[in-house]
Design an enzyme around this catalytic site. Sequence first.
Site, PDB file in Angstrom:
ATOM      1  N   ASN A 176       0.874  -1.322  -0.129  1.00 22.74           N
ATOM      2  CA  ASN A 176       0.110   0.081   0.121  1.00 22.74           C
ATOM      3  C   ASN A 176       0.886   1.128  -0.077  1.00 22.74           C
ATOM      4  O   ASN A 176       1.468   1.508   0.978  1.00 22.74           O
ATOM      5  CB  ASN A 176      -0.992  -0.156   1.358  1.00 22.74           C
ATOM      6  CG  ASN A 176      -1.679   1.144   1.282  1.00 22.74           C
ATOM      7  OD1 ASN A 176      -1.826   1.991   0.361  1.00 22.74           O
ATOM      8  ND2 ASN A 176      -2.405   1.419   2.584  1.00 22.74           N
ATOM      9  N   TRP A 177       1.044   1.834  -1.125  1.00 26.59           N
ATOM     10  CA  TRP A 177       1.982   2.918  -1.362  1.00 26.59           C
ATOM     11  C   TRP A 177       1.296   4.235  -0.698  1.00 26.59           C
ATOM     12  O   TRP A 177       2.072   5.291  -0.620  1.00 26.59           O
ATOM     13  CB  TRP A 177       2.010   3.423  -2.648  1.00 26.59           C
ATOM     14  CG  TRP A 177       3.060   2.328  -3.320  1.00 26.59           C
ATOM     15  CD1 TRP A 177       3.618   1.081  -2.895  1.00 26.59           C
ATOM     16  CD2 TRP A 177       3.689   2.396  -4.961  1.00 26.59           C
ATOM     17  NE1 TRP A 177       4.527   0.843  -3.735  1.00 26.59           N
ATOM     18  CE2 TRP A 177       4.355   1.426  -4.912  1.00 26.59           C
ATOM     19  CE3 TRP A 177       3.393   3.215  -5.919  1.00 26.59           C
ATOM     20  CZ2 TRP A 177       4.984   1.196  -6.257  1.00 26.59           C
ATOM     21  CZ3 TRP A 177       4.057   3.029  -7.131  1.00 26.59           C
ATOM     22  CH2 TRP A 177       4.628   1.881  -7.081  1.00 26.59           C
ATOM     23  N   LYS A 178      -0.033   4.271  -0.317  1.00 26.13           N
ATOM     24  CA  LYS A 178      -0.706   5.327   0.363  1.00 26.13           C
ATOM     25  C   LYS A 178      -0.568   6.823  -0.670  1.00 26.13           C
ATOM     26  O   LYS A 178      -0.443   6.501  -1.780  1.00 26.13           O
ATOM     27  CB  LYS A 178      -0.230   5.621   1.729  1.00 26.13           C
ATOM     28  CG  LYS A 178      -0.242   4.352   2.596  1.00 26.13           C
ATOM     29  CD  LYS A 178      -0.117   4.688   4.082  1.00 26.13           C
ATOM     30  CE  LYS A 178      -0.149   3.346   4.783  1.00 26.13           C
ATOM     31  NZ  LYS A 178      -0.293   3.613   6.210  1.00 26.13           N
ATOM     32  N   HIS A 194      -9.670   1.524   4.956  1.00 26.56           N
ATOM     33  CA  HIS A 194      -8.358   1.755   5.636  1.00 26.56           C
ATOM     34  C   HIS A 194      -8.463   2.913   6.742  1.00 26.56           C
ATOM     35  O   HIS A 194      -9.110   3.685   6.621  1.00 26.56           O
ATOM     36  CB  HIS A 194      -7.148   2.336   4.578  1.00 26.56           C
ATOM     37  CG  HIS A 194      -5.831   2.057   5.142  1.00 26.56           C
ATOM     38  ND1 HIS A 194      -5.505   3.172   6.172  1.00 26.56           N
ATOM     39  CD2 HIS A 194      -4.790   1.406   5.176  1.00 26.56           C
ATOM     40  CE1 HIS A 194      -4.187   2.749   6.298  1.00 26.56           C
ATOM     41  NE2 HIS A 194      -3.879   1.777   6.012  1.00 26.56           N
ATOM     42  N   GLU A 237      -6.951   4.930   7.818  1.00 22.78           N
ATOM     43  CA  GLU A 237      -6.680   6.632   7.400  1.00 22.78           C
ATOM     44  C   GLU A 237      -7.700   7.089   6.532  1.00 22.78           C
ATOM     45  O   GLU A 237      -8.167   8.549   6.869  1.00 22.78           O
ATOM     46  CB  GLU A 237      -5.385   6.618   6.453  1.00 22.78           C
ATOM     47  CG  GLU A 237      -4.020   6.460   7.161  1.00 22.78           C
ATOM     48  CD  GLU A 237      -3.033   5.889   6.514  1.00 22.78           C
ATOM     49  OE1 GLU A 237      -2.935   5.698   5.285  1.00 22.78           O
ATOM     50  OE2 GLU A 237      -1.976   5.282   7.360  1.00 22.78           O
ATOM     51  N   GLU A 239      -5.716  -4.510  10.745  1.00 26.60           N
ATOM     52  CA  GLU A 239      -4.597  -3.502  10.898  1.00 26.60           C
ATOM     53  C   GLU A 239      -5.133  -2.604  12.288  1.00 26.60           C
ATOM     54  O   GLU A 239      -5.820  -1.758  12.016  1.00 26.60           O
ATOM     55  CB  GLU A 239      -4.781  -2.488   9.474  1.00 26.60           C
ATOM     56  CG  GLU A 239      -4.600  -3.125   8.278  1.00 26.60           C
ATOM     57  CD  GLU A 239      -3.749  -2.253   7.305  1.00 26.60           C
ATOM     58  OE1 GLU A 239      -2.831  -2.778   6.718  1.00 26.60           O
ATOM     59  OE2 GLU A 239      -4.349  -1.096   7.400  1.00 26.60           O
ATOM     60  N   GLY A 263       2.310   2.356  10.753  1.00 30.24           N
ATOM     61  CA  GLY A 263       3.420   3.379  10.497  1.00 30.24           C
ATOM     62  C   GLY A 263       4.174   3.710  11.985  1.00 30.24           C
ATOM     63  O   GLY A 263       4.964   4.791  11.979  1.00 30.24           O
ATOM     64  N   SER A 309       3.156  -2.129  10.236  1.00 31.81           N
ATOM     65  CA  SER A 309       4.603  -2.265  10.486  1.00 31.81           C
ATOM     66  C   SER A 309       5.157  -3.435   9.875  1.00 31.81           C
ATOM     67  O   SER A 309       6.234  -3.947  10.990  1.00 31.81           O
ATOM     68  CB  SER A 309       4.785  -1.825  12.089  1.00 31.81           C
ATOM     69  OG  SER A 309       4.552  -0.327  12.164  1.00 31.81           O
ATOM     70  N   GLY A 355       2.823  -1.315   4.130  1.00 35.82           N
ATOM     71  CA  GLY A 355       2.809   0.285   3.779  1.00 35.82           C
ATOM     72  C   GLY A 355       4.022   0.720   3.747  1.00 35.82           C
ATOM     73  O   GLY A 355       4.616   0.884   2.359  1.00 35.82           O
ATOM     74  N   GLY A 356       4.754   1.147   4.591  1.00 30.98           N
ATOM     75  CA  GLY A 356       6.123   1.904   4.333  1.00 30.98           C
ATOM     76  C   GLY A 356       7.153   1.112   3.867  1.00 30.98           C
ATOM     77  O   GLY A 356       7.982   1.641   2.945  1.00 30.98           O
TER      78      GLY A 356
END
Length: 240
Positions: free
Chosen positions: A9-11, A101, A103, A150, A156, A187, A208-209
């Site tokens: 997930n590049w966000k 998600h 966010e 999640e 993150g 994470s 993600g990251g």
Amino acid sequence: MSKKYVIGNWKSNKKGEEVKIWFKKFADKVSRSKKNIFKHHKVVVCPAFVYLERASTLVKKYKLPIEIGAQDISPYDDGPYTGEVSASMIKEFSEYVIIGHSERRQYFGEKDKILFEKAKRAKSVGLNVIYCVPDKVALVPPNVSIVAYEPVWAIGTGKAETPENAAEVAREIKEKTGVSQVIYGGSVTEKNIADFIKQKSLSGVLPGGASLDPEHFFKIVKLSAACLKDSNVEHLNTSR
Ligand code: PGA
């Protein structure tokens, strides 16, 4: 045997040229790898809407065995909904879509009602829904392909859920919802991937990251592949 998922997930990261570079570097790693690291995996990459087309073109160009996913979707069909990207538009370039998600829930106020509508639209065009939930009590709409557990505190932060807890929550979600594939996100890195992938009740991960760097992401897929090869993969994913 169903395959395990590694979904990046590049966000809201990576612009045009960076998208190109990511795929070039990832493809380079794949072509140099002697082993077929995709044998036990489905690898999905989720860029921003405006780069879905570019990403799908690059996947074809480099003949990568990976699929593309969107990070969100309109709760409406095509029509007078300024700014929205509809299911049928997404389906032109993607096979998957992330819905709910944390966010989206936190910064855009998305609640169950709208998330259920989004899932409905996605299903109507045949997109696979990756439905994110922060815990085991969150509601899950019908016809979801994958649930992603999640926990908000793990996203993150560098503090992942323990693989055992994640596996236990996954079992409970399966029991409650009837969805057979539950993955974990929060994470996930090359350091902890093996411990998550080993969990029989987890069908994969959603980094993600760690998906932003093609080398890290490649390593995650590779370590995960090694882990699946070592374990008795025939039985993975079959236990609920
Ligand atoms: P993270 O994000 O891997 O950077 O924690 C995961 C996610 O939000 O899907």
